[in-house]
Scaffold this active site. Structure first.
Site, PDB file in Angstrom:
ATOM      1  N   ALA A 275       0.861  -1.203  -0.017  1.00  0.00           N
ATOM      2  CA  ALA A 275       0.093  -0.144  -0.030  1.00  0.00           C
ATOM      3  C   ALA A 275       0.905   1.150   0.046  1.00  0.00           C
ATOM      4  CB  ALA A 275      -0.901  -0.062   1.279  1.00  0.00           C
TER       5      ALA A 275
ATOM      6  N   LYS B  96      10.572   1.937   9.063  1.00  0.00           N
ATOM      7  CA  LYS B  96      11.517   1.602  10.318  1.00  0.00           C
ATOM      8  C   LYS B  96      12.765   0.863  10.117  1.00  0.00           C
ATOM      9  CE  LYS B  96       8.071  -0.720  12.756  1.00  0.00           C
ATOM     10  NZ  LYS B  96       7.626  -1.368  13.977  1.00  0.00           N
TER      11      LYS B  96
ATOM     12  N   GLY C 289      -1.275 -15.243  -2.924  1.00  0.00           N
ATOM     13  CA  GLY C 289      -1.357 -14.604  -4.407  1.00  0.00           C
ATOM     14  C   GLY C 289      -2.133 -13.152  -4.173  1.00  0.00           C
TER      15      GLY C 289
ATOM     16  N   GLU D  69      -8.433 -20.509  -3.308  1.00  0.00           N
ATOM     17  CA  GLU D  69      -7.969 -20.457  -1.995  1.00  0.00           C
ATOM     18  C   GLU D  69      -9.295 -20.777  -1.024  1.00  0.00           C
ATOM     19  OE1 GLU D  69      -5.441 -17.611  -0.669  1.00  0.00           O
ATOM     20  OE2 GLU D  69      -3.753 -18.357  -2.067  1.00  0.00           O
TER      21      GLU D  69
ATOM     22  N   ASP E 217       1.912  -0.228  15.104  1.00  0.00           N
ATOM     23  CA  ASP E 217       2.254   1.289  15.257  1.00  0.00           C
ATOM     24  C   ASP E 217       1.440   2.089  14.492  1.00  0.00           C
ATOM     25  OD1 ASP E 217       4.614  -0.050  15.725  1.00  0.00           O
ATOM     26  OD2 ASP E 217       5.785   0.823  14.325  1.00  0.00           O
TER      27      ASP E 217
ATOM     28  N   HIS F  58      -4.211 -17.502  11.168  1.00  0.00           N
ATOM     29  CA  HIS F  58      -4.335 -18.598   9.936  1.00  0.00           C
ATOM     30  C   HIS F  58      -4.194 -20.039  10.453  1.00  0.00           C
ATOM     31  CE1 HIS F  58      -2.699 -20.162   6.267  1.00  0.00           C
ATOM     32  NE2 HIS F  58      -2.953 -19.208   5.563  1.00  0.00           N
TER      33      HIS F  58
ATOM     34  N   ARG G 158     -11.364 -18.869   6.642  1.00  0.00           N
ATOM     35  CA  ARG G 158     -10.371 -19.264   7.498  1.00  0.00           C
ATOM     36  C   ARG G 158     -10.891 -19.108   8.808  1.00  0.00           C
ATOM     37  NH1 ARG G 158      -5.396 -15.413   4.958  1.00  0.00           N
ATOM     38  NH2 ARG G 158      -4.781 -16.925   3.445  1.00  0.00           N
TER      39      ARG G 158
ATOM     40  N   HIS H 222      -2.380 -13.635  12.215  1.00  0.00           N
ATOM     41  CA  HIS H 222      -2.231 -13.746  10.737  1.00  0.00           C
ATOM     42  C   HIS H 222      -2.539 -12.293  10.175  1.00  0.00           C
ATOM     43  CE1 HIS H 222      -1.071 -14.742   6.765  1.00  0.00           C
ATOM     44  NE2 HIS H 222      -2.352 -14.638   6.018  1.00  0.00           N
TER      45      HIS H 222
ATOM     46  N   ARG I  52     -11.284 -11.948   6.843  1.00  0.00           N
ATOM     47  CA  ARG I  52     -11.022 -11.381   5.279  1.00  0.00           C
ATOM     48  C   ARG I  52     -10.769 -12.879   4.499  1.00  0.00           C
ATOM     49  NH1 ARG I  52      -5.628 -11.916   2.939  1.00  0.00           N
ATOM     50  NH2 ARG I  52      -4.692 -13.050   4.825  1.00  0.00           N
TER      51      ARG I  52
END
Length: 534
Positions: A17, A37, A51, A120, A215, A236, A285, A345, A380
């Site tokens: 990003a 950092k 992927g 997936e 952070d 995960h 998941r 994860h 997600r």
């Protein structure tokens, strides 16, 4: 060291990003500065194996479509996704991938010259493109770093952001940073984009690198932004298990291994996912991770087995990173099932922002894992994260340009450069506390104990070192996560309450925004305060 530097856009973070935003901002003619950092190559992105989930019109399953990808994402998100955000981000996916390939990223192809695609968990079609077999993140990071270098985008490596600075009218106007020697400096900019990644280091076992210390969440909260959905930490289902005392960053066994046909078995050789979900081993998941943990309790084992022996020698070529990790641990996945367990994860929540990265604080933007756009909801969908980073990175840079042109962002003197003090706790103790009480299964008593423990153990210290800055960020992020998990008295997606096992759509099919009040206490945000970014 006290110094002042100026930029149109200050990007904090060097993952997909952040670097995508920096490159797009440079392309648009903005002066951009990136703060990292560590080295520009270090971040969550390079660790991503699976992927990028994307529907490309020129290469897709005949029955697949962006609409179907949207449907899969909404189903995985368990009722908390923003339908508008999902449609916008996934709809921009193909163009974002095209820009990434133009920047030099190379994906695996088939003999026919098309891009290879896999499937997936939670996906109803083969739409996940990958690179280097199971090294997609590394290739994305390589391409973006190379493009950043070629374009001459300035990067302050080994600099840690302590806090965001404000102008006299309350907008974000830059950041106070520490260099590698702990010397402070001030970077002034009318726009700051937080792209700092996740918070996996809150837990004893995680797939995240050491830099993932929450952070951005802490910086955003202290700057006045609202956060939401922090209770939804995705664990995960399959990380390599080698001992009962392992901690820290653990090797990931990508979900694509199951996408290619591997199956989960318990210590007795019984299928873990039998009868648990219509999609079996490729269920979302949260479902698979919960099933594994339940089976571990039932069998008294510390791991289950991922049987990929049926893939034969193709395993080595398709999953070279996983194969190498297994061999380093003395396991031959061509012959023996891989011992796996769960680990922290991905954070589905973060700083509340819209699909252009704008938060509720003027001058502050967010993108990537630190952002809560509404794409992920309560869980997600696999391989949607790199896509979100690509899309939000570009859209955020474009939003900054628009905001500058219309006068929504103004330059001006910022507040004091003095290093702040904040509450810190021992990092190892914090990880143990969070793993015990805020992991996959939660209970009011444990959450209460964790919150009380944090309050008791905290010591206020000046933030003069990177370690102190990270420890303070971990402590504040932990407080916010525990508050959100305590409030949500239901089980949904990644958030599972033993004392509230049912899903309560009547009360909780909504985000639960939190922010800091003027005294530094976490409070619930009202809908009016967050309506522009909800």
């Amino acid at each position: 060291m006290t110094w002042h530097a100026g930029a149109d856009l200050l990007v904090v973070g060097t993952g997909v990003a952040g670097l995508t935003a920096a490159l797009r901002a440079r392309e648009l003619g903005l002066r951009v500065l990136v703060v990292s950092k560590e080295s520009v190559t270090v971040g969550n992105t390079e660790w991503a194996q699976g992927g990028i989930a994307v529907v490309r019109e020129e290469e897709r399953d005949s029955s697949d479509s962006v609409r179907r990808h949207v449907r899969d994402t909404l189903e995985a998100g368990a009722g908390l996704c923003s339908t508008a955000a999902v449609n916008t981000i996934l709809g921009d996916g193909a163009a974002a991938v095209s820009r990434l390939r133009a920047a030099g990223a190379r994906f695996d192809g088939s003999p026919a010259g098309t891009l290879s695609r896999t499937r997936e968990g939670g996906h109803s079609a083969f739409r996940v493109i990958h690179a280097g077999g199971d090294a997609t993140g590394a290739e994305v990071q390589r391409a973006l770093v190379e493009a950043t270098t070629t374009e001459g985008v300035p990067v302050l490596e080994n600099h840690c952001v302590v806090e965001l600075s404000h102008t006299e009218w309350g907008a974000v106007g830059g950041a106070l940073v520490l260099d590698h020697a702990g010397r402070p400096g001030l970077v002034q900019s009318p726009a700051v984009l937080l792209a700092t990644g996740g918070l996996g280091q809150l837990y004893r076992a995680t797939t995240n690198p050491a830099v993932a210390t929450g952070d951005g969440i802490a910086l955003g909260l202290r700057a006045g932004a609202a956060v939401a959905d922090l209770e939804f930490v995705q664990f995960h289902p399959t990380v390599l298990h080698t001992s009962s005392t392992e901690r820290g960053s653990r090797p990931l066994i990508t979900e694509a291994v199951r996408g290619e046909g591997a199956v989960l078995l318990d210590v007795h050789g019984e299928p873990v996912m039998a009868g648990r979900h219509p999609m079996g081993d490729l269920a979302p998941r949260d479902v698979v991770a919960a099933a594994i943990n339940e089976r571990l309790v039932e069998t008294g084992s510390d791991s289950v087995r991922l049987d990929a022996t049926g893939l034969g020698k193709s395993f080595v070529e398709r999953f070279p990173t996983v194969y190498a990790a297994c061999r380093d641990a003395g396991i031959d996945p061509l012959v023996d099932p891989i011992p796996v367990t769960t680990a922290a994860h991905y954070s589905c929540g973060g700083i509340m922002c819209d699909v252009d990265g704008r938060t509720g604080v003027t001058g502050l933007y967010a993108a990537g894992e630190v952002a809560r756009t509404g794409l992920h909801g309560a869980n997600r969908l696999a391989s949607n994260s790199l896509l979100e980073g690509l899309v939000l990175g570009s859209r955020s840079a474009e939003a900054v340009l628009r905001d500058l042109r219309v006068g929504a962002l103004r330059r001006g003197p910022v507040t004091s450069e003095r290093l702040p003090a904040a509450a810190v706790v021992d990092r190892a103790w914090l990880r143990q506390l969070m793993s015990r009480h805020a992991g996959i299964g939660r209970h009011a008593d444990g959450l209460r104990e964790a919150r009380s423990g944090l309050d008791t153990a905290a010591v206020v210290r000046p933030l003069r070192t990177r370690e102190a800055v990270e420890d303070a960020a971990l402590g504040l992020t932990a407080h916010a996560l525990l508050a959100a998990a305590s409030d949500r008295t239901e089980s949904r997606g990644c958030h599972r309450r033993y004392d509230h096992p049912a899903t309560d759509d009547l009360r909780w099919r909504r985000p639960n925004p939190l922010r800091l009040d003027v005294s530094g206490w976490l409070i619930r945000s009202t809908p009016e305060e967050t309506r522009e970014v909800a």
